[in-house]
Design an enzyme around this catalytic site. Structure first.
Site, PDB file in Angstrom:
ATOM      1  CD  GLU A   1      43.009   5.627  47.293  1.00  0.00           C
ATOM      2  OE1 GLU A   1      42.217   5.437  46.348  1.00  0.00           O
ATOM      3  OE2 GLU A   1      43.705   4.735  47.801  1.00  0.00           O
TER       4      GLU A   1
ATOM      5  CG  HIS B   1      49.794   2.273  50.463  1.00  0.00           C
ATOM      6  ND1 HIS B   1      50.052   1.599  49.302  1.00  0.00           N
ATOM      7  CD2 HIS B   1      50.841   2.015  51.271  1.00  0.00           C
ATOM      8  CE1 HIS B   1      51.210   0.993  49.386  1.00  0.00           C
ATOM      9  NE2 HIS B   1      51.708   1.216  50.580  1.00  0.00           N
TER      10      HIS B   1
HETATM   11  N1  PXP Z   1      44.854   2.649  47.097  1.00  0.00           N
HETATM   12  C1  PXP Z   1      45.761   2.681  46.103  1.00  0.00           C
HETATM   13  C2  PXP Z   1      45.754   3.855  45.185  1.00  0.00           C
HETATM   14  C3  PXP Z   1      46.684   1.638  45.930  1.00  0.00           C
HETATM   15  O1  PXP Z   1      47.569   1.686  44.923  1.00  0.00           O
HETATM   16  C4  PXP Z   1      46.635   0.536  46.794  1.00  0.00           C
HETATM   17  C5  PXP Z   1      47.586  -0.603  46.606  1.00  0.00           C
HETATM   18  O2  PXP Z   1      47.289  -1.299  45.454  1.00  0.00           O
HETATM   19  C6  PXP Z   1      45.643   0.519  47.796  1.00  0.00           C
HETATM   20  C7  PXP Z   1      44.789   1.605  47.937  1.00  0.00           C
HETATM   21  C8  PXP Z   1      45.489  -0.652  48.718  1.00  0.00           C
HETATM   22  O3  PXP Z   1      46.621  -0.765  49.515  1.00  0.00           O
HETATM   23  P1  PXP Z   1      46.772  -1.995  50.470  1.00  0.00           P
HETATM   24  O4  PXP Z   1      46.869  -3.210  49.623  1.00  0.00           O
HETATM   25  O5  PXP Z   1      48.023  -1.698  51.224  1.00  0.00           O
HETATM   26  O6  PXP Z   1      45.547  -2.036  51.351  1.00  0.00           O
END
Ligand code: PXP
Length: 242
Positions: free
Chosen positions: A151, A191
């Site tokens: 990811e 993220h």
């Molecule tokens: N992917 C991962 C690995 C994460 O740690 C997070 C945050 O918890 C997200 C996606 C989602 O991020 P956001 O809340 O900024 O959309």
């Protein structure tokens, strides 16, 4: 078309603000699925600051789409994941003082420890993804340790303040996306993705999954979670052609 994993941690954060039993992240998972979520993502942190063991258990029992557990490589958490057997585990760095996951996992540095965790989880039939920054050495190391997916941290893109910085971040994501695919990895992104910034990322061919939390849960306050997920799904699908 990439699938949409909805991260429900923020629902649990609101619950924890009052140490009560609402809003229920398990209920949120059901609503997200009714809105078209392809996956439900949750992060069981060592300090249980939002999602707790009861949530993890009930999510496993009730979620009917892909269940993705974000987790550190701490032995206690790995044991829980082995027993819970979600469809996918996404390995993330975890620091107690951080607000949310910041930056990616250093697979190059912790190669041996991560390889052992990937092996244990894979043995249970769990797909393993590593949350990494879009850096070629991290992509290669993720493939080397046996991950099924990566990811890519989209935070640099999301937080860029100038169009030049945004473009540079997109180029880095594109290069790691291509390298990941060459190495046989599925490539996810997540993220800081929002209704406003998902467009250029969704338009990049090759991403197979996006995990989005804060923006969807924020919008849900005004339009409800089902509708918020529906709207994000449409943006992930991109503009209709023809
Ligand atoms: N992917 C991962 C690995 C994460 O740690 C997070 C945050 O918890 C997200 C996606 C989602 O991020 P956001 O809340 O900024 O959309």
């Amino acid at each position: 078309m990439a699938s949409l994993g909805v991260n429900i941690d923020h629902v649990a954060t609101v619950r924890q603000a009052r140490r009560t039993n609402e809003p229920d992240p398990v209920w949120a998972a059901a609503e997200a699925q009714l809105g078209g979520a392809d996956g439900i993502t949750f992060h069981l942190r060592e300090d249980r600051r939002h999602i707790n063991d009861r949530d993890a258990e009930l999510l496993k029992q009730t979620v009917t789409c892909k269940l993705n557990m974000e987790m550190s490589i701490a032995p206690g958490i790995v044991k829980i994941a082995e027993r819970l057997q979600p469809d996918q585990c996404t390995l993330v760095p975890e620091r107690r003082e951080e607000l949310t996951t910041e930056g990616g996992l250093d697979v190059v540095r912790f190669r041996r420890r991560i390889a052992a965790v990937v092996e244990r989880l894979s043995r249970r039939g769990i797909e393993v993804s590593a949350f990494i920054e879009p850096i070629p050495d991290q992509v290669r190391a993720s493939a080397d340790v046996g991950c099924h997916a990566i990811e890519l941290w989209t935070g640099e893109y999301a937080h860029a303040r100038t169009s030049r910085a945004r473009k540079a971040a997109l180029n880095r994501l594109a290069a790691s996306l291509e390298l990941g695919q060459e190495l046989g990895l599925l490539v996810h992104g997540g993220h800081g993705l929002t209704y406003n910034n998902i467009g250029p990322i969704a338009a990049m061919p090759g991403f197979s999954e996006f995990n989005i939390g804060h923006s969807i849960v924020s919008r849900a306050v005004f339009v409800g979670l089902r509708e918020a997920v529906r709207e994000m799904k449409a943006l992930v699908a991109g503009p209709r052609r023809g």
